[in-house]
Design an enzyme around this catalytic site. Structure first.
Site, mmCIF file in Angstrom:
data_model
loop_
_atom_site.group_PDB
_atom_site.id
_atom_site.type_symbol
_atom_site.label_atom_id
_atom_site.label_comp_id
_atom_site.label_asym_id
_atom_site.label_seq_id
_atom_site.Cartn_x
_atom_site.Cartn_y
_atom_site.Cartn_z
ATOM 1 N N GLN A 76 56.408 29.073 -18.056
ATOM 2 C CA GLN A 76 57.422 29.137 -18.985
ATOM 3 C C GLN A 76 57.930 27.501 -19.109
ATOM 4 O OE1 GLN A 76 58.866 31.067 -21.118
ATOM 5 N NE2 GLN A 76 57.282 32.462 -20.893
ATOM 6 N N SER A 77 57.197 26.472 -19.025
ATOM 7 C CA SER A 77 57.913 25.133 -18.797
ATOM 8 C C SER A 77 58.444 24.704 -20.420
ATOM 9 C CB SER A 77 56.548 24.195 -18.694
ATOM 10 O OG SER A 77 56.979 22.779 -18.730
#
Ligand code: PLP
Length: 332
Positions: free
Chosen positions: A75-76
């Site tokens: 989930q960068s």
């Protein structure tokens, strides 16, 4: 501006607003709270990486790159903004994410795909190792890749936050406000390093108080001092930084990186319901949870003025829907 001499590609809607948080201030019984809205930098749902990427992408273009490669968690926010910056500049983008592909592509991961990035999972290997391999394969096929480190947290990217503290300082002065502290999330340390360099260079008086997201205080202090020294050299400022002058609170690491707990859930809910502002489960939710605790325990005084730096990330909320809804009464 301290950063005027460096190459820069404009990607963000800057300056971002500074807003007062009167209802949150009341809910906590003081101090006087403001928020710096870097969730509104405008690059594919915004965030702190927009500022770093303005200088990072300029450097890549100067070196003749046609492809940006970077690394992050599944989930960068950094990878999602890098993908957006690449699209805006007509570059290709490859993001190397930790671990295995999940069964559902949601939140930032979905956006990486929509923004046209090729997504590679590192499996059991380190992301950096896989990124180097991907870069070599790109070169072999005639492309010119530019590898950006995690969080764009090097001397090139951190410069974005040197400019950012100058921006905040002039906004506060314009409104005749004085911030006793500026509170923010710190993870790969570039945001904090840039803020430290800019603050020292312009004589900003407020304390820069980081909430550590995933590292013990000593590591945070050492890394920030190192990146700050390199950033100041890049700007032609010969400033030194000692780990002892770097402020970080590491009491809020919870069960680990990207594992949302009750403090984050409470912070997200309080901010949303008091002010209509969305935080995120990994960074700003944790940083706000830390700020709330430091206020409740009296570490931060009720008579202070505090600026909370919103560094973005709300796209990740959707990937945490089940946990955010756990125990909620949806029938009321
Ligand atoms: C939303 C958000 N806030 C804060 C941070 C921390 O910034 P830095 O990595 O520069 O410490 C990040 C990235 O790591 C982020 O995505």
């Amino acid at each position: 501006m301290l950063t005027d001499a460096l190459p820069r590609v404009r990607l963000g809607d800057l300056p971002t607003p500074v807003e007062e948080l009167p209802r949150l201030t009341r809910a906590l019984g003081g101090p006087r709270l403001f928020i710096k809205r870097d969730d509104q930098t405008g690059l594919a749902s915004g965030g702190n990486k927009t500022r770093k990427l303005e200088f990072t992408v300029a450097e890549a273009l100067r070196q003749g790159a046609d492809t940006l490669i970077t690394v992050g968690g599944v989930q960068s926010n950094h990878c999602r903004q890098t993908a957006a910056a690449a699209a805006r500049c007509g570059l290709r983008c490859i993001v190397v994410l930790r671990g295995q592909a999940p069964t559902t592509w949601n939140g930032n991961l979905l956006l990486d795909h929509l923004l046209g990035a090729r997504v590679v999972f590192s499996g059991n290997r380190t992301r950096e190792e896989v990124a180097e391999e991907v870069a070599k394969a790109e070169e072999a096929s005639g492309h010119h890749p530019h590898v950006i480190p995690v969080g764009a947290s090097n001397a090139v990217g951190a410069v974005g936050f040197v400019a950012a503290i100058e921006e905040l300082d002039s906004q506060l002065k314009e409104r005749k406000l004085h911030a006793d502290r500026v509170v923010f999330a710190s993870s790969s340390f570039g945001t904090q390093a840039g803020l430290c360099v800019g603050a020292k260079a312009i004589g900003f008086k407020g304390q820069l108080a980081a909430i550590a997201i995933d590292s013990p205080r000593e590591e945070l202090q050492t890394q920030v001092a190192e990146i700050a020294a390199a950033t100041s050299r890049r700007l032609g400022l010969q400033m030194s930084f000692s780990p002892n002058e770097v402020v970080g609170y590491d009491g809020y690491l919870g069960a680990g990186y990207a594992i949302m707990g009750e403090p984050e859930r409470e912070a997200i809910s309080l901010m949303a319901r008091c002010e209509g502002i969305l935080l995120d489960p990994v960074y700003t939710g944790r940083a706000m949870a830390g700020l709330i605790d430091l206020i409740r325990t009296g570490e931060f005084g009720k008579d202070e003025t505090i600026v909370f730096w919103h560094t973005g990330g709300s796209a990740a909320l959707f990937a945490y829907a089940d946990q955010l809804l756990a125990g909620a009464n949806l029938d009321r």
